[in-house]
Motif scaffolding. Structure first.
Motif, PDB file in Angstrom:
ATOM      1  N   THR A  78     108.126  -3.047  12.929  1.00 27.24           N
ATOM      2  CA  THR A  78     109.348  -3.505  12.179  1.00 27.24           C
ATOM      3  C   THR A  78     109.797  -4.940  12.787  1.00 27.24           C
ATOM      4  O   THR A  78     109.804  -5.137  13.878  1.00 27.24           O
ATOM      5  N   LEU A  79     110.007  -5.804  11.841  1.00 26.35           N
ATOM      6  CA  LEU A  79     110.517  -7.187  12.025  1.00 26.35           C
ATOM      7  C   LEU A  79     111.940  -6.946  11.972  1.00 26.35           C
ATOM      8  O   LEU A  79     112.550  -6.433  11.098  1.00 26.35           O
ATOM      9  N   ILE A  80     112.888  -7.711  12.880  1.00 27.15           N
ATOM     10  CA  ILE A  80     114.472  -7.360  12.645  1.00 27.15           C
ATOM     11  C   ILE A  80     114.958  -8.781  13.139  1.00 27.15           C
ATOM     12  O   ILE A  80     114.257  -9.473  13.966  1.00 27.15           O
ATOM     13  N   GLY A  81     115.921  -9.220  12.108  1.00 26.98           N
ATOM     14  CA  GLY A  81     116.660 -10.337  12.649  1.00 26.98           C
ATOM     15  C   GLY A  81     118.247 -10.242  12.392  1.00 26.98           C
ATOM     16  O   GLY A  81     118.558  -9.456  11.710  1.00 26.98           O
ATOM     17  N   PHE A  82     118.628 -10.994  13.414  1.00 27.24           N
ATOM     18  CA  PHE A  82     120.152 -10.785  13.563  1.00 27.24           C
ATOM     19  C   PHE A  82     120.751 -12.345  12.959  1.00 27.24           C
ATOM     20  O   PHE A  82     120.503 -13.066  13.686  1.00 27.24           O
ATOM     21  N   PHE A  83     121.649 -12.292  11.830  1.00 30.99           N
ATOM     22  CA  PHE A  83     122.294 -13.393  11.330  1.00 30.99           C
ATOM     23  C   PHE A  83     123.877 -13.164  11.362  1.00 30.99           C
ATOM     24  O   PHE A  83     124.435 -12.282  11.259  1.00 30.99           O
ATOM     25  N   THR A  84     124.555 -14.294  11.465  1.00 30.71           N
ATOM     26  CA  THR A  84     125.880 -14.351  11.319  1.00 30.71           C
ATOM     27  C   THR A  84     126.188 -15.558  10.375  1.00 30.71           C
ATOM     28  O   THR A  84     125.743 -16.658  10.304  1.00 30.71           O
ATOM     29  N   PRO A  85     127.229 -15.406   9.356  1.00 35.86           N
ATOM     30  CA  PRO A  85     127.574 -16.670   8.388  1.00 35.86           C
ATOM     31  C   PRO A  85     128.118 -17.721   9.159  1.00 35.86           C
ATOM     32  O   PRO A  85     127.864 -18.764   8.766  1.00 35.86           O
ATOM     33  N   SER A  86     128.689 -17.565  10.324  1.00 33.15           N
ATOM     34  CA  SER A  86     129.202 -18.906  11.049  1.00 33.15           C
ATOM     35  C   SER A  86     128.325 -19.585  11.908  1.00 33.15           C
ATOM     36  O   SER A  86     128.636 -20.461  12.572  1.00 33.15           O
ATOM     37  N   CYS A  87     126.852 -19.170  11.779  1.00 31.43           N
ATOM     38  CA  CYS A  87     125.972 -19.631  12.531  1.00 31.43           C
ATOM     39  C   CYS A  87     124.933 -20.945  11.805  1.00 31.43           C
ATOM     40  O   CYS A  87     124.397 -20.348  10.904  1.00 31.43           O
ATOM     41  N   PRO A  88     125.310 -22.183  12.060  1.00 33.97           N
ATOM     42  CA  PRO A  88     124.410 -23.127  11.416  1.00 33.97           C
ATOM     43  C   PRO A  88     122.713 -22.728  11.467  1.00 33.97           C
ATOM     44  O   PRO A  88     121.965 -23.083  10.563  1.00 33.97           O
ATOM     45  N   ALA A 101     108.791 -12.373   6.469  1.00 33.83           N
ATOM     46  CA  ALA A 101     109.021 -10.921   5.917  1.00 33.83           C
ATOM     47  C   ALA A 101     108.312 -10.652   4.886  1.00 33.83           C
ATOM     48  O   ALA A 101     107.685  -9.418   4.494  1.00 33.83           O
ATOM     49  N   ALA A 102     107.838 -11.711   4.097  1.00 33.95           N
ATOM     50  CA  ALA A 102     107.112 -11.682   2.891  1.00 33.95           C
ATOM     51  C   ALA A 102     105.716 -11.232   3.481  1.00 33.95           C
ATOM     52  O   ALA A 102     104.831 -10.691   2.531  1.00 33.95           O
ATOM     53  N   ARG A 103     105.270 -11.625   4.489  1.00 37.05           N
ATOM     54  CA  ARG A 103     104.044 -11.602   4.968  1.00 37.05           C
ATOM     55  C   ARG A 103     103.890 -10.240   5.597  1.00 37.05           C
ATOM     56  O   ARG A 103     102.794  -9.848   6.033  1.00 37.05           O
ATOM     57  N   MET A 104     104.907  -9.583   5.916  1.00 36.37           N
ATOM     58  CA  MET A 104     104.738  -8.125   6.708  1.00 36.37           C
ATOM     59  C   MET A 104     104.144  -7.216   6.099  1.00 36.37           C
ATOM     60  O   MET A 104     104.370  -6.983   4.682  1.00 36.37           O
ATOM     61  N   PRO A 105     103.046  -6.487   6.681  1.00 35.98           N
ATOM     62  CA  PRO A 105     102.525  -5.334   5.916  1.00 35.98           C
ATOM     63  C   PRO A 105     103.638  -4.245   5.685  1.00 35.98           C
ATOM     64  O   PRO A 105     104.367  -3.889   6.313  1.00 35.98           O
ATOM     65  N   GLY A 106     103.572  -3.765   4.355  1.00 33.13           N
ATOM     66  CA  GLY A 106     104.737  -2.640   4.153  1.00 33.13           C
ATOM     67  C   GLY A 106     106.048  -3.500   3.567  1.00 33.13           C
ATOM     68  O   GLY A 106     106.851  -2.785   3.117  1.00 33.13           O
ATOM     69  N   GLY A 107     105.887  -4.849   3.420  1.00 28.02           N
ATOM     70  CA  GLY A 107     107.110  -5.491   2.711  1.00 28.02           C
ATOM     71  C   GLY A 107     108.352  -5.155   3.354  1.00 28.02           C
ATOM     72  O   GLY A 107     108.679  -4.990   4.564  1.00 28.02           O
ATOM     73  N   ALA A 108     109.583  -5.183   2.421  1.00 28.95           N
ATOM     74  CA  ALA A 108     110.865  -5.021   2.753  1.00 28.95           C
ATOM     75  C   ALA A 108     111.136  -3.807   3.713  1.00 28.95           C
ATOM     76  O   ALA A 108     112.163  -3.831   4.436  1.00 28.95           O
ATOM     77  N   ASP A 109     110.300  -2.806   3.499  1.00 30.06           N
ATOM     78  CA  ASP A 109     110.531  -1.683   4.023  1.00 30.06           C
ATOM     79  C   ASP A 109     110.219  -1.630   5.587  1.00 30.06           C
ATOM     80  O   ASP A 109     110.781  -0.734   6.223  1.00 30.06           O
ATOM     81  N   GLN A 110     109.838  -2.644   6.193  1.00 35.25           N
ATOM     82  CA  GLN A 110     109.245  -2.860   7.389  1.00 35.25           C
ATOM     83  C   GLN A 110     109.956  -4.094   8.026  1.00 35.25           C
ATOM     84  O   GLN A 110     109.886  -4.468   9.231  1.00 35.25           O
ATOM     85  N   VAL A 111     110.996  -4.625   7.399  1.00 35.50           N
ATOM     86  CA  VAL A 111     111.892  -5.685   7.702  1.00 35.50           C
ATOM     87  C   VAL A 111     113.300  -5.155   7.718  1.00 35.50           C
ATOM     88  O   VAL A 111     113.921  -4.492   6.831  1.00 35.50           O
ATOM     89  N   VAL A 112     114.169  -5.337   8.785  1.00 40.21           N
ATOM     90  CA  VAL A 112     115.553  -5.243   8.867  1.00 40.21           C
ATOM     91  C   VAL A 112     116.301  -6.347   9.074  1.00 40.21           C
ATOM     92  O   VAL A 112     115.945  -7.154  10.010  1.00 40.21           O
ATOM     93  N   ALA A 113     117.319  -6.768   8.431  1.00 34.62           N
ATOM     94  CA  ALA A 113     118.309  -7.966   8.621  1.00 34.62           C
ATOM     95  C   ALA A 113     119.237  -7.395   8.909  1.00 34.62           C
ATOM     96  O   ALA A 113     119.935  -6.616   8.121  1.00 34.62           O
TER      97      ALA A 113
END
Length: 180
Positions: A78-88, A101-113
């Protein structure tokens, strides 16, 4: 004539002083650049979240759409990313995260943002991440953020089952799993 000579000498001295000052500033900038490069190239990735090698407990979260997401499932990466709107920096790294994420095998099912903040302020961020990943909205220091030990944004991790194999604020060096 003597006044003109004095003015020329004073101007020349000021120009030489300015030139020496500029050389000093350039030297300091190079030193600072080297120090920053060392900081970012070291495995200082643990400064933003738990380092590689950390085992996480079984985690579940609910996406903004109400879907239950199991993070760190056995036998899955699983690829996971943490983002906040106030962060440039988050805005800068979001396209890079989407491309990875587009290159992850399994696509969006294996990516959590994870969009950190209330629903209203993260709406734009969630819209950009939808389709690329399963998007979870949570407050600062929410359950996923605490489980991953997130201390800064953006923060990224690659899990192999429940083991963190990569973590950091930069996506360079993220090991993508082999396609099945």
């Amino acid at each position: 004539m003597t006044l003109l000579a004095v003015a020329v000498v004073i101007t020349a001295v000021l120009c030489v002083f300015s030139l020496l000052l500029n050389f000093g500033v350039i030297r300091r900038l190079r030193e600072h650049t080297e120090m920053l490069t060392k900081l970012t190239s070291q495995s200082g990735s643990s400064a933003v979240m738990h380092p590689a090698g950390t085992a996480l407990p079984a985690l579940t979260a609910t996406t903004a759409d109400g879907e239950q997401v199991a993070v760190g499932r056995e036998g899955r990466s699983t690829l996971i990313g943490f983002f906040t709107p106030s962060c440039p920096a988050c805005a800068e790294r979001l396209p890079e995260f989407a491309a990875l994420a587009a290159r992850m095998p399994g696509g969006a099912d294996q990516v959590v943002a994870v969009a950190v903040g209330d629903l209203a302020e993260t709406a734009d961020l969630r819209a950009k991440l939808t389709g690329v990943a399963r998007v979870v909205a949570e407050p600062d220091r929410g359950p996923l953020g605490q489980a991953f030990g997130v201390e800064g944004y953006p923060a990224f991790a690659m899990l192999d089952s429940s083991l963190v194999v990569f973590s950091g604020f930069d996506l360079r060096g993220v090991p993508l799993p082999e396609p099945v």
